[in-house]
Design a protein around this motif. Structure first.
Motif, PDB file in Angstrom:
ATOM      1  N   PHE A   1       0.831  -1.204   0.000  1.00 19.91           N
ATOM      2  CA  PHE A   1       0.000   0.000   0.000  1.00 19.91           C
ATOM      3  C   PHE A   1       0.865   1.253   0.000  1.00 19.91           C
ATOM      4  N   GLY A   2       1.915   1.265   0.814  1.00 19.22           N
ATOM      5  CA  GLY A   2       2.819   2.407   0.815  1.00 19.22           C
ATOM      6  C   GLY A   2       3.501   2.595  -0.532  1.00 19.22           C
ATOM      7  N   SER A   3       3.863   1.480  -1.176  1.00 19.19           N
ATOM      8  CA  SER A   3       4.518   1.556  -2.483  1.00 19.19           C
ATOM      9  C   SER A   3       3.607   2.186  -3.536  1.00 19.19           C
ATOM     10  N   LEU A   4       2.303   1.949  -3.421  1.00 16.80           N
ATOM     11  CA  LEU A   4       1.360   2.586  -4.344  1.00 16.80           C
ATOM     12  C   LEU A   4       1.506   4.103  -4.289  1.00 16.80           C
ATOM     13  N   PHE A   5       1.538   4.655  -3.080  1.00 12.27           N
ATOM     14  CA  PHE A   5       1.623   6.113  -2.928  1.00 12.27           C
ATOM     15  C   PHE A   5       2.990   6.646  -3.357  1.00 12.27           C
ATOM     16  N   ARG A   6       4.056   5.956  -2.948  1.00 11.00           N
ATOM     17  CA  ARG A   6       5.397   6.471  -3.240  1.00 11.00           C
ATOM     18  C   ARG A   6       5.803   6.259  -4.693  1.00 11.00           C
ATOM     19  N   ASP A   7       5.643   5.043  -5.195  1.00 13.75           N
ATOM     20  CA  ASP A   7       6.225   4.682  -6.485  1.00 13.75           C
ATOM     21  C   ASP A   7       5.289   4.887  -7.669  1.00 13.75           C
TER      22      ASP A   7
END
Length: 247
Positions: free
Chosen positions: A202-208
């Motif tokens: 989920f964090g990777s969705l926002f960052r990457d």
């Protein structure tokens, strides 16, 4: 007769799309790294973002439909909404909660049980023409003043880095929702997973994928979305804080 029909069609085409707020809110489904999400992008410089918890009788709204009814009585519409932070059994906020300048709950800077206490956590802060996600201690130390604010946790992305406790091989899968903001505070992206995901995913969705430097987790299995423009308004048990766009 044909000329009158063409004139009528032209007039209809000139009308703004219902619930679009002139493009200030845009919702869509997407897939990223084999996971499915719904995202709603909000232009904070144009949209009226608001937090909702209690009605004018101090009763918890609890459901999107109750917020809709209250707004309709004022001649307004709720064109987007989602749950916005963790709460106790009585729906009172766990951490900082400010609504239209009135503070109901103080900032909680220390670690604790559950996802909220998985430091660093953060604050979603609304100010005139912008919205920002701040890490809690940075928010406290900067003395930032918000028109409205809700605290939740953990942070998903902190100044371009994933939360240090997120593991790529985690086995903790849940439906999750959260929010990320751009550096200038005008681009606000709310996301809810359509299948169970890990914090790292989920964090990777926002960052990457969404390219947002800061993002905050709102909650897990209780996560719900109100997005009439894509025909979605989730029902269920009562929520605590809700963030929405009013038109």
């Amino acid at each position: 007769m044909i000329r009158r029909t063409l004139i009528l069609l032209a007039a209809l085409w000139a009308l703004p799309a219902v619930g679009s707020d002139s493009g200030a809110v845009s919702c869509s489904d997407l897939s990223y790294q084999d996971n499915r999400y719904t995202i709603c992008e909000v232009d904070a410089a144009r949209a009226q973002l608001k937090l909702f918890l209690r009605d004018d009788k101090e009763q918890v709204f609890g459901h999107f439909s109750n917020i809709e009814d209250a707004l309709k009585a004022e001649g307004k519409d709720l064109i987007f909404a989602t749950n916005a932070g963790m709460y106790h059994a009585n729906r009172a906020p766990v951490g900082l909660y400010i609504e239209d300048g009135k503070q109901e709950m103080r900032l909680i800077p220390n670690a604790g049980p559950g996802n909220f206490g998985l430091l660093p956590n953060g604050v979603f802060c609304l100010r005139q023409g912008r919205a920002d996600v701040f890490e809690t201690l940075a928010f406290r130390d900067a003395g930032i003043s918000c028109t409205s604010a809700t605290q939740s946790g953990p942070m998903l992305v902190i100044d371009g880095a994933l939360h240090p406790r997120f593991l790529p091989d985690s086995s903790s899968y849940y439906i999750r929702n959260g929010v990320g903001t751009s550096a200038d505070g005008t681009r606000v992206v709310f996301a809810i997973s359509r299948n169970a995901v890990t914090f790292h995913q989920f964090g990777s969705l926002f960052r990457d994928h969404l390219k947002l430097p800061n993002a905050l987790y709102f909650d897990g299995n209780i996560s719900r979305l109100h997005a009439p423009q894509i025909g979605r308004s989730d029902a269920g048990f009562m929520m605590g804080p809700v963030v929405g766009v009013v038109e």
